[in-house]
Design a protein around this motif. Structure first.
Motif, PDB file in Angstrom:
ATOM      1  N   LEU A 134       0.866  -1.136  -0.024  1.00 26.98           N
ATOM      2  CA  LEU A 134      -0.039  -0.157  -0.118  1.00 26.98           C
ATOM      3  C   LEU A 134       0.877   1.284  -0.044  1.00 26.98           C
ATOM      4  CD1 LEU A 134      -2.508  -1.093   2.631  1.00 26.98           C
ATOM      5  CD2 LEU A 134      -2.898  -0.714   0.154  1.00 26.98           C
ATOM      6  N   TYR A 162      -2.846   5.308  -5.454  1.00 31.78           N
ATOM      7  CA  TYR A 162      -3.949   5.038  -6.105  1.00 31.78           C
ATOM      8  C   TYR A 162      -5.113   5.802  -5.517  1.00 31.78           C
ATOM      9  CZ  TYR A 162      -1.706   1.472  -9.141  1.00 31.78           C
ATOM     10  OH  TYR A 162      -0.880   0.771 -10.051  1.00 31.78           O
ATOM     11  N   ASP A 167      -7.788   3.426  -3.849  1.00 35.33           N
ATOM     12  CA  ASP A 167      -7.452   2.744  -2.515  1.00 35.33           C
ATOM     13  C   ASP A 167      -8.264   3.476  -1.489  1.00 35.33           C
ATOM     14  OD1 ASP A 167      -5.666   1.043  -3.619  1.00 35.33           O
ATOM     15  OD2 ASP A 167      -3.736   1.976  -2.840  1.00 35.33           O
ATOM     16  N   TYR A 206      -8.195  -2.309  -2.386  1.00 34.12           N
ATOM     17  CA  TYR A 206      -6.829  -1.923  -2.695  1.00 34.12           C
ATOM     18  C   TYR A 206      -7.331  -2.025  -4.273  1.00 34.12           C
ATOM     19  CZ  TYR A 206      -2.093  -3.081  -4.070  1.00 34.12           C
ATOM     20  OH  TYR A 206      -0.920  -3.082  -4.802  1.00 34.12           O
ATOM     21  N   ARG A 234     -11.351  -3.184  -7.654  1.00 35.22           N
ATOM     22  CA  ARG A 234     -10.904  -2.980  -6.295  1.00 35.22           C
ATOM     23  C   ARG A 234     -11.212  -4.227  -5.582  1.00 35.22           C
ATOM     24  NH1 ARG A 234     -14.647   1.539  -4.074  1.00 35.22           N
ATOM     25  NH2 ARG A 234     -12.841   1.562  -2.585  1.00 35.22           N
TER      26      ARG A 234
END
Length: 149
Positions: A52, A56, A59, A68, A142
């Motif tokens: 992470l 993005y 996210d 994610y 996602r």
């Protein structure tokens, strides 16, 4: 030919909360082998680790779970989403992880004192996914991850 299965679960003595000083260190210690990619995976076996990096826009991080954003569709220079994501091998691997229920090691980029480091967040599992419009209007994958218990 006997292919080895990637390591799922903790690697070595690493435990949640441990800090790593760089992507290179993560790679050399085989915690997260790719030095740039956010997903370490094979489409056949699933994702063994993710990073992470707060890069993005799709996210979404919560205390008990996170969404994610999948791979692809981003401009290499700006990092902005400029196209729909497709079912890339990395996205396939995350879907495979949802099917198998195998644990995924999660690392998060943090900046204590201004220097980037990577904190081991422990083992998580992919429990759901969606494919639809993201914040920029392009379709993105996602993946919802929750702690692996």
């Amino acid at each position: 030919m006997n292919k080895s299965i990637p390591p799922f679960g903790h690697v070595g003595s690493a435990r949640p909360g441990d800090l790593f000083h760089s992507r290179l260190e993560l790679s050399l210690l085989k915690q997260h082998r790719p030095r740039r990619a956010g997903v370490c995976a094979t489409a056949a076996e699933g994702a063994e680790s993710i990073v992470l990096a707060d890069q993005y826009e799709d996210d979404e991080i919560h205390e008990a779970y996170f969404w994610y954003a999948g791979h692809g569709g981003r401009d290499a220079k700006t990092g902005r989403q400029i196209a729909d994501q497709t079912l890339t091998p990395r996205n396939r691997a995350l879907l495979r992880s949802q099917q198998t229920g195998r644990p995924v090691r999660v690392f998060r980029r943090i900046a204590p004192g201004g220097d980037w480091q990577f904190r081991y967040e422990g083992l998580w599992r992919v429990v759901a996914h969606i494919y639809g419009p993201g914040r920029s209007g392009f379709r993105v994958y996602r993946f919802r991850l929750e702690p692996f218990i």
